[in-house]
Design a protein around this motif. Structure first.
Motif, PDB file in Angstrom:
ATOM      1  N   ARG A   1      17.042   9.971  18.939  1.00 16.29           N
ATOM      2  CA  ARG A   1      17.544  10.358  17.626  1.00 16.29           C
ATOM      3  C   ARG A   1      18.330  11.661  17.689  1.00 16.29           C
ATOM      4  NH1 ARG A   1      14.871   8.486  13.036  1.00 16.29           N
ATOM      5  NH2 ARG A   1      13.145   7.119  13.524  1.00 16.29           N
TER       6      ARG A   1
ATOM      7  N   HIS B   1      22.930   5.287   2.981  1.00 15.90           N
ATOM      8  CA  HIS B   1      23.666   5.326   4.251  1.00 15.90           C
ATOM      9  C   HIS B   1      23.027   6.275   5.264  1.00 15.90           C
ATOM     10  CE1 HIS B   1      24.852   9.004   2.373  1.00 15.90           C
ATOM     11  NE2 HIS B   1      25.352   9.393   3.510  1.00 15.90           N
ATOM     12  N   ARG B   2      22.151   7.182   4.796  1.00 12.08           N
ATOM     13  CA  ARG B   2      21.470   8.081   5.735  1.00 12.08           C
ATOM     14  C   ARG B   2      20.311   7.369   6.437  1.00 12.08           C
ATOM     15  NH1 ARG B   2      21.757  11.460   0.996  1.00 12.08           N
ATOM     16  NH2 ARG B   2      19.517  11.225   0.644  1.00 12.08           N
ATOM     17  N   TYR B   3      19.847   6.281   5.860  1.00 10.10           N
ATOM     18  CA  TYR B   3      18.623   5.634   6.351  1.00 10.10           C
ATOM     19  C   TYR B   3      18.857   4.312   7.071  1.00 10.10           C
ATOM     20  CZ  TYR B   3      16.690   9.094   3.234  1.00 10.10           C
ATOM     21  OH  TYR B   3      16.381  10.277   2.633  1.00 10.10           O
ATOM     22  N   GLY B   4      19.973   3.668   6.793  1.00  9.65           N
ATOM     23  CA  GLY B   4      20.218   2.376   7.432  1.00  9.65           C
ATOM     24  C   GLY B   4      21.624   1.889   7.157  1.00  9.65           C
TER      25      GLY B   4
ATOM     26  N   ALA C   1      12.704   3.868   6.897  1.00  9.94           N
ATOM     27  CA  ALA C   1      13.310   4.895   7.753  1.00  9.94           C
ATOM     28  C   ALA C   1      12.439   6.143   7.825  1.00  9.94           C
ATOM     29  CB  ALA C   1      14.701   5.243   7.242  1.00  9.94           C
TER      30      ALA C   1
ATOM     31  N   ARG D   1      15.564   5.738  18.003  1.00  6.60           N
ATOM     32  CA  ARG D   1      16.308   5.103  16.913  1.00  6.60           C
ATOM     33  C   ARG D   1      15.796   3.679  16.713  1.00  6.60           C
ATOM     34  NH1 ARG D   1      22.285   5.831  19.322  1.00  6.60           N
ATOM     35  NH2 ARG D   1      21.812   7.760  20.433  1.00  6.60           N
TER      36      ARG D   1
ATOM     37  N   ARG E   1      14.745   3.406   2.670  1.00  6.12           N
ATOM     38  CA  ARG E   1      14.287   4.765   2.910  1.00  6.12           C
ATOM     39  C   ARG E   1      12.799   4.771   3.298  1.00  6.12           C
ATOM     40  NH1 ARG E   1      15.165   9.751  -1.320  1.00  6.12           N
ATOM     41  NH2 ARG E   1      14.011  11.282  -0.112  1.00  6.12           N
TER      42      ARG E   1
ATOM     43  N   SER F   1      25.646   9.840   8.247  1.00  8.52           N
ATOM     44  CA  SER F   1      25.396   8.396   8.263  1.00  8.52           C
ATOM     45  C   SER F   1      24.354   8.018   9.309  1.00  8.52           C
ATOM     46  CB  SER F   1      26.688   7.640   8.586  1.00  8.52           C
ATOM     47  OG  SER F   1      27.610   7.811   7.546  1.00  8.52           O
ATOM     48  N   TYR F   2      23.662   6.968   9.002  1.00 13.70           N
ATOM     49  CA  TYR F   2      22.668   6.370   9.902  1.00 13.70           C
ATOM     50  C   TYR F   2      23.291   5.995  11.245  1.00 13.70           C
ATOM     51  CZ  TYR F   2      20.020   2.500  11.881  1.00 13.70           C
ATOM     52  OH  TYR F   2      19.361   1.658  12.727  1.00 13.70           O
TER      53      TYR F   2
END
Ligand code: MIG
Length: 729
Positions: A716, A475-478, A451, A462, A448, A218-219
């Motif tokens: 990050r 959810h991986r990007y925001g 991101a 971040r 995406r 997850s982001y």
């Protein structure tokens, strides 16, 4: 265990990162190329393939639900934590006016978990529309239909034989902050490797973790994004923005972010600044940052058609906008008037659009919210033209029922018209694809875009980013906010119910507009909503044009608001620790009670309480003028009462139902047995909060331990190992 089935030739979504090998299942409706399947034999699957738990009749997946089965999940949706008794349609929708009867909100989150005699998860991966009839048509049947019937199905079960598992696969080491009980491993001066608290995790949670393992981490936002955000549509000038900061500071109410809605732009053009309203934008950004406040501008999906506007000109020149059936740029009306939609699905266009955010990064901006990316269409040029052609026919006419309703339909049906979603095209993975086939990917790929650009432009840092529309994978990007809710008590409760479902789908950095977006908020509603909101990662008070002013200082005396937001700051070390542990171990931050007490029939049915992290249960008041509420305790817990940010009471309560009084200026939480809640001293923004001076409130014996996570909050490069510290009683 995860099993994957492929029906027909689904369009890739890039939701799942590493796909297990699939057992093929051929849906005869779409897979005409597959000669094995005969027309009349709808139920045929390739020989030897059977889908656990489900029946496939060629049209739908179905299963019979037991009385006791609970259906969790489906992310952003109306109604219960238990989704039974309604139809939900995954179809990202711009739906300001939503309520209990709504079928689709802004996100499309096709993961659900059936928990009963058998417990398993299902993920239906397709960018097209999916309908989940969860016991609506037939009260005991779950029926899932997919438009076009091409999709991938994941069936996820907990490892066989495990009734209760432990987090054996989540290992990390931590620094020992005075834990004498820990034996140090030879040669490792940082501490020993242990399981995450050796916590037992229930079957539902194991399944969620398995699913999350498939879709990727997850982001993680910057630490300051866990602070307090104030928003309004709009603060239209620099003066207005300064005034918000001034008021907050004058009243000593914590503040970390002020959001900029569309009016900061020059006539709603993305990546521009209205220099009349914000002549010194860059200085404003700096000035506020010195006060600990970040400015977070909105970015809309539509690009204004205007000669000389670089984003428009470049997009046209390079062919980066979505096209209509004739290959001409598709025209839609949104905020700036006539617009084109960047083809977020096209790799090159996406890269181009993402890099446009640099304009604002270069001005010192460190966070964004992406709006209107379902995408919302006020009108299409074509449909508007049809209406105007028709209008003269109505003029002067004595409109009877048919004419009037036709007229009304044409005028009010202009926005987000299904046919418009079928009239433009993307260039996706080298193919021309009609929008409706990939509709649910648009907001995901817009986010995406940003991101991926941030990773290149700011590889060390971040950037805060969240979106209105989403699909699993985004959810991986925001993160997400849940769109245009209302200042209604029922929407406070809806906010609570949505959180665990969003978490299940990987959306950890999530929240609703606190106080409600539309309608007029009242002082008591805002206080009660904050009593929930201070426990959620994305804490933002936002309200709509035309609604009553909703800043804490708009309701007279500010003491109660100061107290409750100061409590947010006190909770930060705990909230951030729990968030980071969830993000880095594919866990959940907000859980339904049934995820922990999965064998307790009462706990399983609780719809208005949540677990926040490992130690805390919350039970906010969501009825106007209520002096308190009933709370269910699955086991003995410690009630901790805060008056303002200070502890006013600590009482151990037995398991069972209790009526708990909760005055407006108090927040009550419950600490689970054996657990610790670390509290900071306070502060007026995240940067003020001292992570070292912690007060440990607890319901535990000497020697009990809490894993506190901390880091510098912006890099990050995060590892659980580096940030964990044991705290012992
Ligand atoms: O159609 O930018 O959900 O948060 O304030 C309204 C104006 C467009 C919708 C967003 C809302 C925002 C508003 N936007």
């Amino acid at each position: 265990m995860v099993r994957r089935f492929v029906f027909g030739n689904p369009i890739e979504t890039e939701a799942v990162l590493e796909k297990p090998k699939a057992a093929q299942v051929y849906a005869d409706k779409t897979d005409t190329a597959n000669a094995n399947v005969k027309g009349e034999d709808k139920a045929v699957v390739e020989s030897g393939v059977s889908i656990p738990h489900l029946a496939w009749d060629g049209e739908a997946l179905s299963l019979r639900m037991d009385e006791e089965d609970i259906v969790y999940g489906l992310g952003e949706n109306v109604r219960g934590i238990n989704k039974r008794g309604w139809i939900y349609v995954s179809n990202c929708s711009d739906i300001g006016d939503h309520h209990e009867d709504t079928h689709s909100l802004y996100g499309a989150h096709n993961f659900l978990l059936i928990d009963g005699k058998e417990t398993f998860g299902l993920f239906i991966d397709t960018p097209a529309k999916v309908t989940f009839d969860v016991g609506y048509t037939k009260y005991d049947e779950l029926r899932i239909t997919v438009e076009d019937s091409a999709f991938e199905l994941y069936v996820i079960e907990a490892a066989a034989g495990d009734v209760i598992g432990t987090l054996a696969n989540v290992m990390y080491s931590g620094r020992d902050a005075g834990c004498e009980r820990e034996e140090k491993a030879a040669g490792d001066d940082r501490g020993v490797r242990v399981e995450l608290s050796g916590q037992e995790i229930s079957i539902p949670e194991q399944i969620v973790r398995e699913f999350r393992g498939l879709i990727g981490r997850s982001y993680i936002p910057p630490k300051w994004a866990f602070g307090v955000g104030q928003s309004r549509w709009s603060y239209p000038t620099a003066q207005d923005v300064r005034e918000v900061a001034r008021q907050y500071h004058e009243h000593h109410i914590p503040l970390d972010m002020i959001y900029l809605d569309i009016d900061y732009m020059e006539r709603c053009k993305d990546f521009t600044i209205d220099r009349e309203a914000f002549p010194d934008f860059e200085e404003l950004v700096e000035e506020l940052k010195k006060q600990g406040v970040r400015l977070i501008p909105i970015i809309d999906a539509g690009v204004k058609i205007e000669k000389g506007y670089d984003v428009y000109e470049e997009g046209i020149e390079r062919g980066y906008f979505c096209k209509d059936a004739d290959g001409k740029e598709f025209v839609v009306g949104v905020w700036p008037g006539r617009c084109h939609l960047p083809d977020m699905l096209d790799d090159e266009a996406r890269r181009w659009f993402g890099h446009k955010y640099k304009t604002l990064l270069d001005m010192g901006i460190e966070g964004f919210w992406n709006d209107m990316n379902e995408p919302a269409l006020f009108y299409s040029e074509k449909r508007l033209a049809e209406l105007f052609d028709k209008l003269p026919q109505y003029k002067g006419k004595n409109m009877g029922v048919d004419d009037f309703f036709e007229f009304q339909r044409m005028a009010f049906g202009l926005s987000n018209h299904p046919e418009d979603y079928r009239s433009f095209y993307h260039n996706y993975r080298g193919q021309r694809v009609r929008h409706d086939k990939v509709h649910n990917l648009f907001g995901y790929y817009m986010t995406r875009a940003a991101a991926e650009a941030f990773e290149e432009l700011e590889p060390e840092k971040r950037i805060l980013l969240f979106s209105r529309a989403s699909y699993i994978g985004m959810h991986r990007y925001g993160g997400v906010w849940t769109g245009d809710n209302e200042s209604w008590w029922s929407h406070l409760l809806m906010n609570l119910k949505m959180m665990p479902a969003l978490n299940m789908c990987g959306f950890l950095y999530a929240g609703a507009d606190i106080g409600g977006f539309g309608s007029d908020c009242t002082r008591d509603l805002l206080l009660r909503w904050l009593a929930l909101g201070i426990f959620l990662p994305l804490l933002r008070n936002h309200s709509a044009l035309g609604s009553r002013k909703q800043e804490p200082y708009a309701f007279g005396d500010t003491e109660d608001f100061r107290g409750i937001l100061a409590l947010r700051c006190r909770l930060l070390p705990y909230l951030y620790s729990e968030f980071m542990k969830a993000a880095l171990t594919d866990g959940m931050y907000a859980r339904p009670l049934g995820f922990v007490w999965s064998e307790d029939p009462i706990a399983r049915r609780v719809e208005d309480q949540l677990l926040i992290g490992e130690s805390v249960m919350i039970a906010p008041v969501y009825e106007q003028n209520a002096a308190g509420r009933m709370v269910y305790l699955p086991e003995e817990m410690k009630l901790v009462r805060f008056r303002g940010a200070q502890i006013a009471e600590e009482t151990v309560l037995s398991a069972g139902h209790h009526y708990v009084e909760i005055p407006l200026d108090e927040v009550v939480l419950f600490i689970r047995k054996g657990h610790i809640l670390p509290l900071a001293q306070g502060g007026e923004c995240v940067a003020d909060v001292d992570w070292d001076e912690l007060e440990l409130v607890h319901f535990a014996e000497r020697g009990a331990r809490y894993e506190l996570y901390d880091d510098e909050g912006e890099s990050r490069n995060v590892e659980l190992d580096d940030g964990i510290q044991w705290i012992c009683l």
